[in-house]
Motif scaffolding. Structure first.
Motif, PDB file in Angstrom:
ATOM      1  N   ILE A  41      36.637   2.000  38.619  1.00  0.00           N
ATOM      2  CA  ILE A  41      35.879   1.384  39.726  1.00  0.00           C
ATOM      3  C   ILE A  41      36.374   1.962  41.049  1.00  0.00           C
ATOM      4  CG2 ILE A  41      35.509  -0.789  40.981  1.00  0.00           C
ATOM      5  CD1 ILE A  41      35.464  -2.221  38.265  1.00  0.00           C
ATOM      6  N   MET A 212      24.729  -9.001  54.466  1.00  0.00           N
ATOM      7  CA  MET A 212      25.404  -8.519  55.680  1.00  0.00           C
ATOM      8  C   MET A 212      24.404  -7.779  56.573  1.00  0.00           C
ATOM      9  SD  MET A 212      28.340  -8.934  56.834  1.00  0.00           S
ATOM     10  CE  MET A 212      28.749  -7.522  57.834  1.00  0.00           C
ATOM     11  N   TRP A 260      29.329  -5.575  63.070  1.00  0.00           N
ATOM     12  CA  TRP A 260      29.660  -5.594  61.642  1.00  0.00           C
ATOM     13  C   TRP A 260      30.845  -6.554  61.392  1.00  0.00           C
ATOM     14  CZ3 TRP A 260      29.021  -4.322  56.587  1.00  0.00           C
ATOM     15  CH2 TRP A 260      30.160  -4.164  55.801  1.00  0.00           C
ATOM     16  N   ARG A 274      43.498 -17.374  42.577  1.00  0.00           N
ATOM     17  CA  ARG A 274      44.669 -16.765  41.932  1.00  0.00           C
ATOM     18  C   ARG A 274      45.347 -17.796  41.030  1.00  0.00           C
ATOM     19  NH1 ARG A 274      42.353 -13.144  43.929  1.00  0.00           N
ATOM     20  NH2 ARG A 274      43.100 -11.533  45.355  1.00  0.00           N
ATOM     21  N   GLY A 336      42.004  -9.581  48.735  1.00  0.00           N
ATOM     22  CA  GLY A 336      43.275  -8.873  48.928  1.00  0.00           C
ATOM     23  C   GLY A 336      43.992  -8.613  47.624  1.00  0.00           C
ATOM     24  N   THR A 339      42.873  -7.314  43.513  1.00  0.00           N
ATOM     25  CA  THR A 339      41.410  -7.396  43.364  1.00  0.00           C
ATOM     26  C   THR A 339      40.672  -7.155  44.699  1.00  0.00           C
ATOM     27  OG1 THR A 339      41.544  -9.775  43.628  1.00  0.00           O
ATOM     28  CG2 THR A 339      41.441  -8.938  41.364  1.00  0.00           C
ATOM     29  N   LEU A 340      41.389  -6.615  45.687  1.00  0.00           N
ATOM     30  CA  LEU A 340      40.741  -6.253  46.965  1.00  0.00           C
ATOM     31  C   LEU A 340      39.455  -5.471  46.675  1.00  0.00           C
ATOM     32  CD1 LEU A 340      40.954  -5.896  50.102  1.00  0.00           C
ATOM     33  CD2 LEU A 340      42.261  -3.817  49.659  1.00  0.00           C
ATOM     34  N   LEU A 346      32.220   1.697  51.163  1.00  0.00           N
ATOM     35  CA  LEU A 346      30.813   2.032  50.919  1.00  0.00           C
ATOM     36  C   LEU A 346      29.908   0.999  51.599  1.00  0.00           C
ATOM     37  CD1 LEU A 346      28.831   3.895  49.415  1.00  0.00           C
ATOM     38  CD2 LEU A 346      28.881   2.281  47.513  1.00  0.00           C
ATOM     39  N   MET A 384      28.851 -13.659  50.864  1.00  0.00           N
ATOM     40  CA  MET A 384      28.104 -13.717  52.124  1.00  0.00           C
ATOM     41  C   MET A 384      27.043 -14.819  52.049  1.00  0.00           C
ATOM     42  SD  MET A 384      29.680 -11.529  53.892  1.00  0.00           S
ATOM     43  CE  MET A 384      28.766 -11.878  55.372  1.00  0.00           C
TER      44      MET A 384
HETATM   45  C1  HEM Z   1      29.798  -6.710  52.795  1.00  0.00           C
HETATM   46  C2  HEM Z   1      29.869  -6.440  51.529  1.00  0.00           C
HETATM   47  C3  HEM Z   1      30.942  -6.941  50.592  1.00  0.00           C
HETATM   48  C4  HEM Z   1      31.792  -8.017  50.698  1.00  0.00           C
HETATM   49  C5  HEM Z   1      31.898  -9.014  51.846  1.00  0.00           C
HETATM   50  C6  HEM Z   1      32.591  -8.048  49.489  1.00  0.00           C
HETATM   51  C7  HEM Z   1      33.580  -8.981  49.235  1.00  0.00           C
HETATM   52  C8  HEM Z   1      34.334  -9.022  48.078  1.00  0.00           C
HETATM   53  C9  HEM Z   1      35.346 -10.006  47.789  1.00  0.00           C
HETATM   54  C10 HEM Z   1      35.749 -11.164  48.728  1.00  0.00           C
HETATM   55  C11 HEM Z   1      35.854  -9.734  46.568  1.00  0.00           C
HETATM   56  C12 HEM Z   1      36.930 -10.526  45.804  1.00  0.00           C
HETATM   57  C13 HEM Z   1      38.316  -9.996  46.184  1.00  0.00           C
HETATM   58  C14 HEM Z   1      39.459 -10.808  45.641  1.00  0.00           C
HETATM   59  O1  HEM Z   1      39.287 -11.606  44.711  1.00  0.00           O
HETATM   60  O2  HEM Z   1      40.568 -10.623  46.166  1.00  0.00           O
HETATM   61  C15 HEM Z   1      35.145  -8.561  46.051  1.00  0.00           C
HETATM   62  C16 HEM Z   1      35.373  -7.980  44.823  1.00  0.00           C
HETATM   63  C17 HEM Z   1      34.687  -6.890  44.334  1.00  0.00           C
HETATM   64  N1  HEM Z   1      33.746  -6.145  45.011  1.00  0.00           N
HETATM   65 FE1  HEM Z   1      33.083  -6.486  46.879  1.00  0.00          FE
HETATM   66  N2  HEM Z   1      32.213  -6.998  48.678  1.00  0.00           N
HETATM   67  C18 HEM Z   1      31.210  -6.295  49.304  1.00  0.00           C
HETATM   68  C19 HEM Z   1      30.569  -5.163  48.862  1.00  0.00           C
HETATM   69  C20 HEM Z   1      30.839  -4.523  47.665  1.00  0.00           C
HETATM   70  C21 HEM Z   1      30.212  -3.296  47.223  1.00  0.00           C
HETATM   71  C22 HEM Z   1      29.164  -2.500  48.013  1.00  0.00           C
HETATM   72  C23 HEM Z   1      30.735  -3.011  45.981  1.00  0.00           C
HETATM   73  C24 HEM Z   1      30.465  -1.842  45.091  1.00  0.00           C
HETATM   74  C25 HEM Z   1      29.881  -0.746  45.489  1.00  0.00           C
HETATM   75  C26 HEM Z   1      31.684  -4.066  45.649  1.00  0.00           C
HETATM   76  C27 HEM Z   1      32.395  -4.143  44.478  1.00  0.00           C
HETATM   77  C28 HEM Z   1      33.316  -5.127  44.177  1.00  0.00           C
HETATM   78  C29 HEM Z   1      34.004  -5.227  42.894  1.00  0.00           C
HETATM   79  C30 HEM Z   1      33.815  -4.299  41.677  1.00  0.00           C
HETATM   80  C31 HEM Z   1      34.885  -6.334  42.991  1.00  0.00           C
HETATM   81  C32 HEM Z   1      35.832  -6.859  41.917  1.00  0.00           C
HETATM   82  C33 HEM Z   1      37.210  -6.256  42.145  1.00  0.00           C
HETATM   83  C34 HEM Z   1      38.239  -6.683  41.102  1.00  0.00           C
HETATM   84  O3  HEM Z   1      38.147  -7.807  40.584  1.00  0.00           O
HETATM   85  O4  HEM Z   1      39.171  -5.894  40.858  1.00  0.00           O
HETATM   86  N3  HEM Z   1      31.721  -4.955  46.692  1.00  0.00           N
HETATM   87  N4  HEM Z   1      34.242  -8.141  47.000  1.00  0.00           N
END
Ligand code: HEM
Length: 400
Positions: A41, A212, A260, A274, A336, A339-340, A346, A384
């Motif tokens: 990923i 967003m 943004w 967690r 953070g 799992t950030l 992108l 969001m």
């Molecule tokens: C403004 C857009 C986005 C926001 C606000 C956002 C926010 C988040 C948040 C809060 C988490 C959880 C982090 C945690 O548990 O510590 C997360 C996880 C994740 N996000 Fe995003 N995200 C956005 C866009 C994207 C995009 C565009 C992708 C892929 C292209 C993506 C892929 C992922 C994946 C795969 C995870 C899981 C990570 C893991 O568990 O290791 N996100 N996102």
């Protein structure tokens, strides 16, 4: 997925004579499958060549969808005035414009246009799923999830058919989705299970990004001064052929960058979860092992002690005044630690470039209501927030 030694599991499942999968061949540290997947990923979404190719493809889809003719698509077109503002105006639903433009571009980038050969309604099924998917983290009882299950089953059917096709009939399936589904099948997952996991990945890619884009656009369109500042920052980026040089967009457009950040702060209702594995002390609280600790982001994002007395208001100046605010501990829109969010770079490039290209080609004004809608804080959100109401916008072509 969480098995300590996936290679051991494979030995009991594999078809003799077939090439060994990646998690057997190239996993000398014997990592858990979920950790290998995590690395894929990151490789797909962050600073490698693979990430650059994906980004170029995604931005190319966005660029080609922002034409005057395509604004008439019934998915977001509301009405047209052929004589409005000199050369004609079109009224659009801002929410649907952001949703369909970004979801279309992301699905074509990660799955390839051939997914529509399996089902031309694929995007509509995804939108239905997105509308009802909040029921999953909120554990809504099954009997109230018929709409969610219906959309989910349709998507699973499409993915199963798509993954069953010979590779040459789905040449644009991205490396990540292809690798995930094939390795999961090697591990003994059924095709339907692999398809279900693909839906979750598509969900992570799409859920937050178009919401967003909605908030960023809504604030710019409803504030003529803000719009004028951003347009004056974009003007020097215009090439002689009318296209924009977007290579240094963020540094060239500090106001767009601040919009943004402010939208990310104000409309983010995410919660990071967690599990404590050993006794941990946070402040004056001792947390025992096995406890689930929840960190609701909105509470810190609205703290006057961090963001000032007007923390509840939309104010881009706070980011212009203090360039270090973005790195404060209280601002964690992407979670953070381990799992950030891997899609954070992108997401920013996708949304800011979408907005920049649209503003350089079209003039957008509120059609009717001129206030930014309130966020639907009463409605469960994955991260969001949705707006409580849509915003109708009147669009005309920019001259010169
Ligand atoms: C403004 C857009 C986005 C926001 C606000 C956002 C926010 C988040 C948040 C809060 C988490 C959880 C982090 C945690 O548990 O510590 C997360 C996880 C994740 N996000 Fe995003 N995200 C956005 C866009 C994207 C995009 C565009 C992708 C892929 C292209 C993506 C892929 C992922 C994946 C795969 C995870 C899981 C990570 C893991 O568990 O290791 N996100 N996102």
């Amino acid at each position: 997925m969480f098995h300590e030694r996936p290679a051991a599991l494979y030995k009991s499942n594999h078809d003799i004579g077939k090439e060994a999968p990646f998690f057997v061949k190239e996993n000398p540290l014997d990592k858990r499958f979920i950790d290998i997947q995590d690395e894929w990923i990151k490789e797909q979404f962050q600073s490698s060549e693979r990430a650059k190719v994906t980004e170029k493809l995604l931005l190319g889809y966005l660029d080609s969808s922002l034409t005057w003719e395509k604004l008439s698509t019934p998915r977001y077109f509301v009405s047209e005035d052929l004589y409005g503002r000199g050369g004609g105006t079109k009224t659009l639903s801002l929410y649907s414009f952001c949703r369909y433009t970004l979801v279309d571009a992301a699905c074509m980038t990660f799955l390839g246009p051939e997914i529509l050969d399996v089902d031309t309604e694929f995007i509509e099924h995804y939108v239905q799923w997105d509308n009802t998917s909040w029921k999953i983290p909120h554990q809504v009882p099954r009997f109230l999830c018929r709409d969610l299950n219906k959309a989910r089953n349709k998507l699973v059917d499409v993915f199963v058919n798509y993954y069953s096709k010979p590779e040459k009939e789905r040449p644009h399936l991205s490396w990540l989705f292809d690798r995930m589904q094939s390795e999961q099948q090697h591990l003994g997952f059924s095709l339907r299970e692999a398809a279900s996991i693909s839906i979750l990945m598509l969900w992570a890619i799409n859920f937050n990004t178009f919401r967003m884009a909605f908030w960023v656009f809504a604030h710019i369109i409803c504030d003529p001064q803000l719009k004028a500042s951003i347009i004056s920052e974009l003007t020097p980026l215009q090439r002689p052929d009318g296209s924009l040089d977007l290579t240094e967009l963020v540094s060239s457009c500090p106001t767009l960058d601040a919009v943004w950040l402010e939208a990310l702060r104000l409309y983010n209702n995410g919660t990071v979860a967690r599990n404590t594995i050993r006794t941990t002390v946070i402040g004056n609280k001792t947390i025992r092992p096995g406890t689930q600790v929840l960190g609701p982001l909105r509470i810190t994002h609205l703290q006057p002690s961090i963001f000032g007395p007007d923390a509840a208001e939309f104010n881009v100046d706070r980011w212009m005044r203090d360039k270090n605010l973005e790195s404060t501990k209280g601002f964690a829109p992407f979670g953070g630690g381990k799992t950030l969010c891997p899609g954070r770079f992108l997401a920013k490039r996708e949304v800011t470039r979408f907005v920049a290209i649209a503003l350089s080609r079209f003039d957008l004004k509120p059609a009717g209501e001129t206030k930014v809608p309130l966020p639907a804080i009463e409605k469960p959100a994955l991260t969001m927030l949705d707006p409580r109401t849509d915003l109708l916008v009147e669009v005309s072509q920019r001259k010169g």
